[in-house]
Scaffold this active site. Structure first.
Site, PDB file in Angstrom:
ATOM      1  CG  HIS A  97      -1.773  -1.022   1.377  1.00 16.67           C
ATOM      2  ND1 HIS A  97      -2.209  -1.804   2.430  1.00 16.67           N
ATOM      3  CD2 HIS A  97      -2.879  -1.291   0.459  1.00 16.67           C
ATOM      4  CE1 HIS A  97      -3.029  -2.558   2.500  1.00 16.67           C
ATOM      5  NE2 HIS A  97      -3.567  -2.432   1.105  1.00 16.67           N
ATOM      6  CE  LYS A 118     -12.710  -6.635   4.278  1.00 19.98           C
ATOM      7  NZ  LYS A 118     -12.071  -6.832   2.916  1.00 19.98           N
ATOM      8  NE  ARG A 139      -2.354  -7.902  -3.986  1.00 19.45           N
ATOM      9  CZ  ARG A 139      -3.137  -7.936  -3.231  1.00 19.45           C
ATOM     10  NH1 ARG A 139      -2.616  -8.232  -1.878  1.00 19.45           N
ATOM     11  NH2 ARG A 139      -4.389  -8.520  -3.543  1.00 19.45           N
ATOM     12  CB  SER A 150      -4.433  -6.422   4.758  1.00 20.87           C
ATOM     13  OG  SER A 150      -3.957  -5.170   4.154  1.00 20.87           O
TER      14      SER A 150
HETATM   15  O1  PNS Z   1      -9.005  -3.270   0.340  1.00 22.46           O
HETATM   16  P1  PNS Z   1     -10.229  -3.614  -0.238  1.00 22.46           P
HETATM   17  O2  PNS Z   1     -11.193  -4.567   0.645  1.00 22.46           O
HETATM   18  O3  PNS Z   1     -10.000  -4.600  -1.655  1.00 22.46           O
HETATM   19  O4  PNS Z   1     -11.202  -2.391  -0.911  1.00 22.46           O
HETATM   20  C1  PNS Z   1     -12.377  -2.638  -1.338  1.00 22.46           C
HETATM   21  C2  PNS Z   1     -13.246  -1.294  -1.689  1.00 22.46           C
HETATM   22  C3  PNS Z   1     -13.185  -0.544   0.034  1.00 22.46           C
HETATM   23  C4  PNS Z   1     -12.559  -0.520  -2.539  1.00 22.46           C
HETATM   24  C5  PNS Z   1     -14.505  -1.537  -2.078  1.00 22.46           C
HETATM   25  O5  PNS Z   1     -15.151  -2.427  -1.083  1.00 22.46           O
HETATM   26  C6  PNS Z   1     -15.485  -0.507  -2.239  1.00 22.46           C
HETATM   27  O6  PNS Z   1     -15.400   0.391  -2.587  1.00 22.46           O
HETATM   28  N1  PNS Z   1     -16.590  -0.376  -1.152  1.00 22.46           N
HETATM   29  C7  PNS Z   1     -17.631   0.876  -0.974  1.00 22.46           C
HETATM   30  C8  PNS Z   1     -18.743   0.560  -1.474  1.00 22.46           C
HETATM   31  C9  PNS Z   1     -19.035   0.610  -2.957  1.00 22.46           C
HETATM   32  O7  PNS Z   1     -18.820   1.389  -3.571  1.00 22.46           O
HETATM   33  N2  PNS Z   1     -19.292  -0.693  -3.701  1.00 22.46           N
HETATM   34  C10 PNS Z   1     -19.267  -0.772  -5.277  1.00 22.46           C
HETATM   35  C11 PNS Z   1     -18.020  -0.905  -5.701  1.00 22.46           C
HETATM   36  S1  PNS Z   1     -18.054  -1.691  -7.265  1.00 22.46           S
END
Ligand code: PNS
Length: 167
Positions: free
Chosen positions: A23, A47, A96, A134
């Site tokens: 990150h 989660k 990645r 993570s």
């Molecule tokens: O680190 P992560 O868990 O891969 O991040 C995922 C994240 C936070 C980018 C994604 O879950 C998100 O954008 N959540 C917010 C809700 C949302 O907008 N959902 C539709 C996305 S297509």
């Protein structure tokens, strides 16, 4: 700045539970390209996180202290709504490996469907961080494996402190 002198703000969203050196690498790269980058921690994710929102904010702020164009916030709800609120035109995501692609492709296209004016930009971390996540950091640390060099020192310290208090 862009030609119209509008600052180009990028959002780097994620769970950051916890921040890894992968990150950090992406944030460094983004901060060199965009006028500012907002590290946006998803709040109230389903989660159960290991670190609270405040702990995650503190760790990221600690790593990027003195870096005026790196900000740390939490967000709720749709990412594109939050990005629009921040007047951000770019979402940054790290890629990645090929295994990331399908999930990232779906999210990028859904976000484009919801907000066509917002572009997702993918960045690759340095090769030495391509296997870090993570989830794996937490697993390896819990099982007493070494995570030195894979997370910033402040994250390693906080993980150690957490282990002590949970004993
Ligand atoms: O680190 P992560 O868990 O891969 O991040 C995922 C994240 C936070 C980018 C994604 O879950 C998100 O954008 N959540 C917010 C809700 C949302 O907008 N959902 C539709 C996305 S297509």
């Amino acid at each position: 700045m862009t030609t119209a002198q509008t600052p180009r703000v990028a959002i780097y969203p994620g769970s950051f539970d916890p921040l890894t050196n992968g990150h950090v690498d992406i944030i460094e790269r983004g901060s060199r390209i965009f006028d500012s980058i907002v590290v946006a921690i998803l709040a109230n994710a389903e989660k159960a996180p290991l670190f609270s929102e405040q702990e995650r904010i503190d760790m990221i702020q600690d790593v990027f202290k003195g870096r005026a164009n790196v900000k740390v916030e939490t967000f709720n709800g749709l990412l594109v709504d939050y990005a629009q609120q921040k007047r951000a035109s770019v979402l940054v995501r790290g890629l990645r490996a090929v295994s990331d692609f399908e999930y990232e492709f779906q999210m990028a296209l859904m976000n484009r469907h919801l907000a066509p004016g917002i572009e997702t930009v993918f960045m690759m971390p340095a090769e030495q961080y391509t296997y870090i996540s993570s989830r794996l950091i937490k697993e390896v640390f819990t099982l007493n494996g070494t995570i030195s060099g894979l997370v910033p020192p402040v994250v390693e310290e906080r993980l150690r402190a957490k282990k002590k208090t949970s004993l």
